[in-house]
Design a protein around this motif. Structure first.
Motif, PDB file in Angstrom:
ATOM      1  N   ALA A  34       0.897  -1.198  -0.195  1.00 54.65           N
ATOM      2  CA  ALA A  34      -0.042  -0.343  -0.053  1.00 54.65           C
ATOM      3  C   ALA A  34       0.662   1.287  -0.035  1.00 54.65           C
ATOM      4  O   ALA A  34       0.544   2.241  -0.651  1.00 54.65           O
ATOM      5  CB  ALA A  34      -0.986  -0.032   0.981  1.00 54.65           C
ATOM      6  N   ASP A  35       2.083   1.200   0.759  1.00 65.94           N
ATOM      7  CA  ASP A  35       2.914   2.354   0.916  1.00 65.94           C
ATOM      8  C   ASP A  35       3.524   2.707  -0.482  1.00 65.94           C
ATOM      9  O   ASP A  35       3.419   3.932  -0.957  1.00 65.94           O
ATOM     10  CB  ASP A  35       3.979   1.843   1.810  1.00 65.94           C
ATOM     11  CG  ASP A  35       4.262   3.097   2.797  1.00 65.94           C
ATOM     12  OD1 ASP A  35       5.642   3.153   3.342  1.00 65.94           O
ATOM     13  OD2 ASP A  35       3.561   4.089   2.970  1.00 65.94           O
ATOM     14  N   LEU A  36       3.833   1.630  -1.095  1.00 63.42           N
ATOM     15  CA  LEU A  36       4.643   1.589  -2.278  1.00 63.42           C
ATOM     16  C   LEU A  36       3.624   2.273  -3.405  1.00 63.42           C
ATOM     17  O   LEU A  36       3.790   3.281  -4.151  1.00 63.42           O
ATOM     18  CB  LEU A  36       5.052   0.530  -2.898  1.00 63.42           C
ATOM     19  CG  LEU A  36       6.469  -0.049  -1.942  1.00 63.42           C
ATOM     20  CD1 LEU A  36       6.829  -1.324  -2.368  1.00 63.42           C
ATOM     21  CD2 LEU A  36       7.493   0.776  -2.378  1.00 63.42           C
ATOM     22  N   PHE A  37       2.333   1.745  -3.494  1.00 61.10           N
ATOM     23  CA  PHE A  37       1.234   2.170  -4.387  1.00 61.10           C
ATOM     24  C   PHE A  37       1.063   3.852  -3.962  1.00 61.10           C
ATOM     25  O   PHE A  37       0.941   4.274  -5.129  1.00 61.10           O
ATOM     26  CB  PHE A  37       0.067   1.494  -4.154  1.00 61.10           C
ATOM     27  CG  PHE A  37      -0.894   1.949  -4.912  1.00 61.10           C
ATOM     28  CD1 PHE A  37      -1.974   2.778  -4.371  1.00 61.10           C
ATOM     29  CD2 PHE A  37      -1.124   1.497  -6.281  1.00 61.10           C
ATOM     30  CE1 PHE A  37      -3.243   3.239  -4.990  1.00 61.10           C
ATOM     31  CE2 PHE A  37      -2.113   2.001  -6.799  1.00 61.10           C
ATOM     32  CZ  PHE A  37      -3.114   2.865  -6.310  1.00 61.10           C
ATOM     33  N   ARG A  38       0.964   4.091  -2.877  1.00 59.31           N
ATOM     34  CA  ARG A  38       0.620   5.507  -2.553  1.00 59.31           C
ATOM     35  C   ARG A  38       1.509   6.173  -3.253  1.00 59.31           C
ATOM     36  O   ARG A  38       1.202   7.439  -3.401  1.00 59.31           O
ATOM     37  CB  ARG A  38       0.198   5.607  -1.081  1.00 59.31           C
ATOM     38  CG  ARG A  38      -1.017   5.217  -0.516  1.00 59.31           C
ATOM     39  CD  ARG A  38      -1.346   5.836   0.848  1.00 59.31           C
ATOM     40  NE  ARG A  38      -0.748   5.029   1.638  1.00 59.31           N
ATOM     41  CZ  ARG A  38      -1.199   3.874   2.570  1.00 59.31           C
ATOM     42  NH1 ARG A  38      -2.449   3.627   2.341  1.00 59.31           N
ATOM     43  NH2 ARG A  38      -0.263   3.514   3.388  1.00 59.31           N
ATOM     44  N   LYS A  39       2.763   5.970  -3.016  1.00 64.24           N
ATOM     45  CA  LYS A  39       4.136   6.833  -3.342  1.00 64.24           C
ATOM     46  C   LYS A  39       4.341   6.801  -5.031  1.00 64.24           C
ATOM     47  O   LYS A  39       4.858   7.725  -5.407  1.00 64.24           O
ATOM     48  CB  LYS A  39       5.127   6.490  -2.572  1.00 64.24           C
ATOM     49  CG  LYS A  39       5.334   6.464  -1.115  1.00 64.24           C
ATOM     50  CD  LYS A  39       6.820   6.619  -0.757  1.00 64.24           C
ATOM     51  CE  LYS A  39       6.675   6.728   0.697  1.00 64.24           C
ATOM     52  NZ  LYS A  39       7.188   5.335   1.485  1.00 64.24           N
ATOM     53  N   SER A  40       3.349   5.882  -5.483  1.00 62.82           N
ATOM     54  CA  SER A  40       3.818   5.616  -7.116  1.00 62.82           C
ATOM     55  C   SER A  40       2.919   6.537  -7.877  1.00 62.82           C
ATOM     56  O   SER A  40       2.028   7.221  -7.289  1.00 62.82           O
ATOM     57  CB  SER A  40       3.556   4.145  -7.279  1.00 62.82           C
ATOM     58  OG  SER A  40       2.021   4.072  -7.425  1.00 62.82           O
ATOM     59  N   VAL A  41       3.111   6.641  -9.126  1.00 64.80           N
ATOM     60  CA  VAL A  41       2.559   7.447 -10.198  1.00 64.80           C
ATOM     61  C   VAL A  41       0.861   7.064 -10.356  1.00 64.80           C
ATOM     62  O   VAL A  41       0.385   7.854 -10.701  1.00 64.80           O
ATOM     63  CB  VAL A  41       3.116   7.471 -11.356  1.00 64.80           C
ATOM     64  CG1 VAL A  41       4.467   8.327 -11.487  1.00 64.80           C
ATOM     65  CG2 VAL A  41       3.327   6.110 -12.027  1.00 64.80           C
ATOM     66  N   HIS A  42       0.810   5.703  -9.983  1.00 64.73           N
ATOM     67  CA  HIS A  42      -0.499   5.166  -9.974  1.00 64.73           C
ATOM     68  C   HIS A  42      -1.539   5.724  -9.333  1.00 64.73           C
ATOM     69  O   HIS A  42      -2.925   5.879  -9.696  1.00 64.73           O
ATOM     70  CB  HIS A  42      -0.527   3.739  -9.648  1.00 64.73           C
ATOM     71  CG  HIS A  42      -0.098   2.804 -11.141  1.00 64.73           C
ATOM     72  ND1 HIS A  42       0.083   1.550 -11.083  1.00 64.73           N
ATOM     73  CD2 HIS A  42       0.045   3.145 -12.303  1.00 64.73           C
ATOM     74  CE1 HIS A  42       0.315   1.143 -12.286  1.00 64.73           C
ATOM     75  NE2 HIS A  42       0.182   1.880 -13.108  1.00 64.73           N
ATOM     76  N   LYS A  43      -1.023   6.129  -7.969  1.00 67.54           N
ATOM     77  CA  LYS A  43      -2.324   6.546  -6.973  1.00 67.54           C
ATOM     78  C   LYS A  43      -3.188   7.787  -7.561  1.00 67.54           C
ATOM     79  O   LYS A  43      -4.405   7.584  -7.620  1.00 67.54           O
ATOM     80  CB  LYS A  43      -1.519   6.786  -5.487  1.00 67.54           C
ATOM     81  CG  LYS A  43      -2.177   7.805  -4.832  1.00 67.54           C
ATOM     82  CD  LYS A  43      -2.967   7.007  -3.843  1.00 67.54           C
ATOM     83  CE  LYS A  43      -3.922   7.765  -2.659  1.00 67.54           C
ATOM     84  NZ  LYS A  43      -4.891   7.185  -2.353  1.00 67.54           N
ATOM     85  N   ASP A  44      -2.709   8.621  -8.214  1.00 67.99           N
ATOM     86  CA  ASP A  44      -3.189  10.091  -8.824  1.00 67.99           C
ATOM     87  C   ASP A  44      -4.112   9.528  -9.760  1.00 67.99           C
ATOM     88  O   ASP A  44      -5.254   9.857 -10.043  1.00 67.99           O
ATOM     89  CB  ASP A  44      -2.475  10.939  -9.045  1.00 67.99           C
ATOM     90  CG  ASP A  44      -1.825  11.754  -7.641  1.00 67.99           C
ATOM     91  OD1 ASP A  44      -0.932  12.380  -7.520  1.00 67.99           O
ATOM     92  OD2 ASP A  44      -2.643  11.802  -6.618  1.00 67.99           O
ATOM     93  N   VAL A  45      -3.510   9.021 -10.725  1.00 66.79           N
ATOM     94  CA  VAL A  45      -3.960   8.594 -11.909  1.00 66.79           C
ATOM     95  C   VAL A  45      -5.436   7.528 -11.678  1.00 66.79           C
ATOM     96  O   VAL A  45      -6.522   7.693 -12.045  1.00 66.79           O
ATOM     97  CB  VAL A  45      -3.048   7.627 -12.795  1.00 66.79           C
ATOM     98  CG1 VAL A  45      -3.781   7.161 -14.099  1.00 66.79           C
ATOM     99  CG2 VAL A  45      -1.864   8.498 -13.186  1.00 66.79           C
ATOM    100  N   PHE A  46      -5.009   6.491 -10.634  1.00 66.35           N
ATOM    101  CA  PHE A  46      -6.150   5.621 -10.500  1.00 66.35           C
ATOM    102  C   PHE A  46      -7.510   6.390  -9.803  1.00 66.35           C
ATOM    103  O   PHE A  46      -8.643   6.214  -9.998  1.00 66.35           O
ATOM    104  CB  PHE A  46      -5.856   4.609  -9.541  1.00 66.35           C
ATOM    105  CG  PHE A  46      -5.146   3.269 -10.221  1.00 66.35           C
ATOM    106  CD1 PHE A  46      -4.213   3.455 -11.054  1.00 66.35           C
ATOM    107  CD2 PHE A  46      -5.327   2.098  -9.555  1.00 66.35           C
ATOM    108  CE1 PHE A  46      -3.678   2.492 -12.013  1.00 66.35           C
ATOM    109  CE2 PHE A  46      -4.460   0.984 -10.356  1.00 66.35           C
ATOM    110  CZ  PHE A  46      -3.879   1.065 -11.425  1.00 66.35           C
ATOM    111  N   ASP A  47      -7.075   7.365  -8.868  1.00 65.47           N
ATOM    112  CA  ASP A  47      -8.173   8.277  -8.086  1.00 65.47           C
ATOM    113  C   ASP A  47      -8.820   8.990  -8.855  1.00 65.47           C
ATOM    114  O   ASP A  47     -10.011   8.986  -8.937  1.00 65.47           O
ATOM    115  CB  ASP A  47      -7.515   8.945  -6.942  1.00 65.47           C
ATOM    116  CG  ASP A  47      -7.196   7.849  -5.870  1.00 65.47           C
ATOM    117  OD1 ASP A  47      -6.418   8.541  -4.900  1.00 65.47           O
ATOM    118  OD2 ASP A  47      -7.588   6.457  -5.771  1.00 65.47           O
ATOM    119  N   ARG A  48      -8.124   9.651 -10.025  1.00 58.22           N
ATOM    120  CA  ARG A  48      -8.785  10.636 -10.818  1.00 58.22           C
ATOM    121  C   ARG A  48      -9.758   9.661 -11.821  1.00 58.22           C
ATOM    122  O   ARG A  48     -10.786  10.124 -12.107  1.00 58.22           O
ATOM    123  CB  ARG A  48      -7.747  11.187 -11.804  1.00 58.22           C
ATOM    124  CG  ARG A  48      -7.820  12.766 -11.399  1.00 58.22           C
ATOM    125  CD  ARG A  48      -6.764  13.572 -12.556  1.00 58.22           C
ATOM    126  NE  ARG A  48      -5.410  12.907 -12.356  1.00 58.22           N
ATOM    127  CZ  ARG A  48      -4.614  12.702 -13.333  1.00 58.22           C
ATOM    128  NH1 ARG A  48      -5.142  12.779 -14.445  1.00 58.22           N
ATOM    129  NH2 ARG A  48      -3.348  12.218 -13.021  1.00 58.22           N
TER     130      ARG A  48
END
Lengths: 453, 148, 354
Positions: free
Chosen positions: A267-281
């Motif tokens: 989860a930590d790695l995901f949150r720091k990754s480029v995916h987090k913003d993209v996925f949420d958007r």
């Protein structure tokens, strides 16, 4: 006997005098008789039996058939029963009255059977009152009802939907057991089945427009397997991700937080990754995009990369993401290949008779590195992945070298053997010649070792 | 008197020399490994039963450090009272490497949030068994950890 | 001249000239069965190999349950030529017992136990028993799974004997179960008690051989048989044999190294199909075939007692066979010996195939 009879006959005339002598003690005798009578009637057993809680509810209802007779039977196993609580503690009424009207009169506080909208407050009468709960289980929470009304079930109930779950839908009504009791409907292993009672019923759930295959999907998951087959009670079931009283699906932008309760690194790695913003958007749902929400299966390396079966290519077909997926996969493949090459070589060396248990043991650390690498995939950064594979690759290389060294040693031994065998047989041949030499001319002269020469 | 009559003395001598040399060489080939065997090898002990995990000067209070015990990971922790404890760093759940958490003063396995207390006992999360504890001896500046 | 002076110097102090004279006189009879005469010396040579390699291994081996396996692993991986010394020791043990069997049976069939060589025979049978004990005790020392369970089964069998069984079992195991205590005890047997016993018994055996000379089988006439000097003729031949044996041992060590196995775990269950070393196989296989009960006694006990009785007869053969010239006696003894040999060979083969 005859003697006794004659004795009595002799004294018969004295009988009236005996009683006459007793006349001053008549009052004493009467008082004693009275007290004895009282004591017999009101001895402790009798008093206790009279004082035992009379439960007219159970007395009548246990004799009834069908639905009305169920409660008293179920209640025998209920935890409230074992704590000394009874029908009237929840339903009101007067259990000392045998007459139905008297027992259920409004003056006795009889509440009857609560309807769905009344149940939460019905249970909450005690369960939301800390001063009451303190007397029975001080460590139990008292905010369940409050939480309940934040849940989908609670909010819909308030909006008038009577089909939703209330306290008794999950906990039962009369045979309620502790959640740590294996037979409880809310024992971790049983929770999913309890939720599925409604949520898997296609007809019941038709009007809500949500899927009803969650239970089926969950049963195929690693979490179900861990919980039910491997008996790991820490594995998640419905309430661990959705909450139990405040049951609500986690928001689409907070999925990682929920999964991250246990899978914190990923989860930590995901949150720091480029995916987090993209996925949420894009409202993609974070973890569940690649791993599914209910049918969470054992992840495989095939999920990564650009080949068929990978989850990356569902979004990426070209560009940076595509490249990253390709590189990460090949990096993983590289370490796997190296490890299996080293394993193979060491096996061969062992079969050839070399002692390689140490390098084999050390190779297991490379497997550790592989596990770390698979976790670091969630950073979707090639750099991060390579940082994780680097030590494992080094170990695999070292083990491979050890395998080569073992074969080198084997060759050295074989060569050494060949050389020493040459020496040995040469020497043996020379001794043979020496024997011949000593004995040859001696054969002519008779000197073959025989003492006659 | 030469009992080996018609044999040429030189040939006999040749065979004797050859025999002697060959015997010597073979003896050497047998004794060489024997002597090399007796010379102690570089690594003098069979098993890594104990290892210097850290230096007391490097390990501050309320910190932990991962060290290598043979080929397995170990964790050495210095509590805030100065006591030094050592455990196997392989989580008993699925073998991830655990870490010391100074803020929480416990040992965490980040893979699935398993928690162990400072006695190595598994207190929360999936780990089924406590961590193996090792014996700690402080000799001067060296902290020596031994498998019990 | 220098050598002469040196010889004289030693002779004055050690009296070796008489020994040299005796050595000069030593002869070997030559006939068509002379080939068997090599096997006694070969067994002795292999024993010397065992002593030398054994002493070398002693420099690194540790006789405790915690360290034994690791120390052998250390020898085989870290110590230079450790693999060679260890494999030679293990292979030579087996080869020695093989040559010992050949030596024992060849002396039997050549009736070498006839007067005045009865005690030579008796000491020889003792040496055979001692060698088996060497093999059994040494086998446990690497402390691997196979060894552990072979010892467990072997000592279990000893425990089955009537009256002395329980005592024997505890005495051998150093307790009720096979533990580190057993290992230490077996180590003591293997490097101290048995070697000391061997020194005495072997010394007597060799001394008697020198005293009585090499026996001639009854078929050959004692007077007219050709003789060969031991020094240097027979000895040089012996030497060839010994050198070839060294070559064979080196080849076995390099091409078929003795395996390390898996470290013994007293709590693990026995692996399937455990077998003892080949020289115990015939007894093991026979015990397997015996029924659980014979009359009122346990089959195993009868089996072991039968073997002990057989051994006793074997030991006392010189005293049973008085009429050495009687042809009938010869046939009986040959048949008996042949039966024993066949039994051992057949049972061993079946044991391997099982």
């Amino acid at each position: 006997m005859k003697w006794l009879k004659s004795e009595i006959k002799q004294r018969q005339h004295l009988l009236p005098a005996f009683f006459y002598g007793l006349r001053k003690y008549v009052l004493v005798i009467l008082v004693c008789l009275f007290m004895a009578g009282m004591l017999t009637t009101f001895s402790t057993d009798t008093v206790r039996v009279a004082a035992q809680k009379k439960n007219s509810c159970a007395e009548c209802h246990s004799k009834l058939e069908g639905r009305l007779g169920q409660p008293s039977k179920l209640f025998e196993n209920d935890i409230h029963n074992s704590r000394g609580l009874s029908c009237n503690d929840c339903h009101g009424g007067d259990p000392t009255k045998d007459d139905k009207a008297a027992a259920k009169s409004p003056y006795s506080g009889y509440l009857g059977t609560p309807g769905p909208t009344e149940i939460a407050s019905f249970c909450g009468k005690c369960h939301s009152d800390a001063s009451v709960m303190k007397k029975f289980n001080p460590s139990l929470r008292v905010d369940q009802v409050q939480e309940y009304y934040t849940s989908v079930h609670g909010t819909r109930l308030r909006a008038g939907d009577k089909k939703v779950a209330t306290c008794i839908s999950c906990h039962g009504n009369h045979g309620i057991r502790k959640s740590s009791d294996t037979q409880s409907t809310v024992y971790p292993k049983n929770v999913a089945e309890t939720c599925a009672k409604c949520h898997s019923d296609g007809d019941y759930m038709k009007e809500y427009g949500i899927p009803h295959d969650q239970y089926e999907k969950y049963k195929a998951s690693v979490h179900f397997n861990a919980l039910n087959e491997k008996n790991d009670l820490s594995a998640p079931t419905c309430n661990d991700c959705h909450g139990n009283h405040g049951a609500v699906p986690p928001g689409i932008t907070s999925v990682a937080n929920v999964c991250g309760q246990c899978h914190s690194r990923q989860a930590d790695l995901f949150r720091k990754s480029v995916h987090k913003d993209v996925f949420d958007r894009m409202q993609i749902g974070e973890c569940l995009r690649c791993h599914n929400n209910h049918a969470i299966l054992t992840p495989t390396d095939d999920m990564l990369g650009i080949e068929k079966g990978s989850v990356c290519i569902t979004c990426h077909s070209a560009g940076k993401g595509f490249q990253a997926a390709k590189e990460m996969r090949s990096s993983l493949a590289a370490i796997k290949r190296r490890v299996s090459e080293a394993e193979e070589l060491l096996e061969q060396a062992e079969r050839a008779g070399m002692e390689v248990s140490h390098p084999k043991f050390e190779l297991e650390d490379a497997i550790d590195s592989l596990t770390q690498a698979r976790v670091s995939v969630h950073s979707v950064s090639v750099e991060e992945l390579n940082k994780a594979t680097a030590p494992g690759l080094a170990i695999a290389n070292k083990s491979f070298e050890a395998g080569l060294a073992a074969f080198g040693e084997l060759n050295f031994r074989r060569k050494g053997l060949a050389v020493s065998l040459v020496f040995i047989f040469f020497l043996a041949a020379l001794i043979f010649l020496k024997i011949k030499q000593i004995e040859r001319p001696a054969k002519e002269a008779g000197n073959d070792g025989s003492p006659d020469s | 008197m030469d009992t080996n009559g018609p044999e040429k003395p030189s040939r006999r001598r040749f065979l004797d020399i050859l025999l002697g040399t060959s015997a010597f060489a073979t003896l050497g080939a047998i004794l060489y490994p024997v002597f090399r065997f007796m010379v102690p090898p570089q690594i003098v002990e069979a098993q890594q039963n104990s290892v210097v995990a850290a230096k007391t000067s490097e390990l501050a209070n309320n910190t932990g450090k991962i060290f290598k015990f043979g080929s397995k990971p170990g964790l050495i922790v210095r509590t805030d009272t100065g006591e030094v404890k050592a455990f196997s760093a392989s989580c008993t759940h699925l073998d991830c490497i655990v870490q010391y958490q100074p803020e929480a003063k416990n040992i965490l396995c980040a893979c699935h949030n398993g928690i162990y207390d400072l006695a190595g006992k598994n207190v929360s999360g999936p780990p089924p068994r406590p961590l193996d504890e090792y014996a700690v001896n402080v000799k001067g500046d060296d902290i020596i950890v031994t498998k019990t | 001249m220098k050598t002469e002076a040196l010889k004289l110097w030693f002779d004055k102090r050690l009296g070796i000239s008489s020994a040299v004279e005796l050595a000069e006189k030593k002869e070997i009879p030559l006939h068509r069965h002379s080939i068997w005469y090599y096997f006694g010396g070969m067994t002795l040579f292999l024993f010397v190999v065992q002593v030398v390699t054994g002493i070398l291994l002693l420099l690194y081996y540790r006789p405790s349950a915690e360290n034994a396996f690791e120390s052998v692993q250390f020898i085989v991986t870290e110590v230079e030529f450790g693999w060679l010394i260890r494999s030679v020791h293990s292979w030579s043990a087996n080869l020695m017992i093989l040559t010992l069997f050949i030596h024992m049976f060849s002396t039997y069939f050549m009736s070498a136990f006839r007067a005045p060589r009865e005690i030579t025979w008796v000491t020889g049978v003792f040496l055979f028993v001692i060698s088996i004990c060497f093999g059994f005790s040494g086998y446990l020392l690497p402390w691997n799974e196979l060894a552990f369970f072979a010892t467990k089964v072997g000592t279990d069998i000893a425990g089955v004997l009537p009256f002395v069984g329980d005592f024997m079992l505890r005495f051998l195991r150093g307790g009720d179960e096979v533990t580190g205590a057993t290992l230490t005890r077996f180590f003591g047997f293997h490097v101290a008690i048995l070697p000391a016993t061997t020194t005495v018994v072997l010394g007597i055996h060799l001394l008697l051989v020198q005293m009585h000379g090499i026996s001639v089988p009854p078929g050959q006439e004692k007077e007219s048989v050709k003789k060969m000097k031991f020094f240097p003729n027979f000895f040089l031949r012996d030497l060839i044999g010994w050198i070839v044996a060294v070559g064979i041992l080196a080849a076995l060590a390099a091409i078929f190294p003795w395996e390390l196995g898996v470290k013994a775990d007293p709590f693990a269950s026995a692996p399937a199909g455990i077998k003892p070393e080949w020289y115990f196989l015939f007894m093991f296989q026979t015990l397997k075939y015996l029924p659980a009960k014979i009359l009122v006694f346990e089959g195993e006990v009868i089996g072991i007692l039968a073997f002990m009785l057989g051994g006793l007869i074997w030991l006392l053969v010189p005293f049973i066979n008085r009429r050495t010239d009687s042809k009938k006696a010869k046939v009986v003894f040959n048949v008996f010996g042949g039966f024993v040999l066949m039994f051992i060979v057949v049972m061993t083969i079946i044991g391997f195939l099982d």
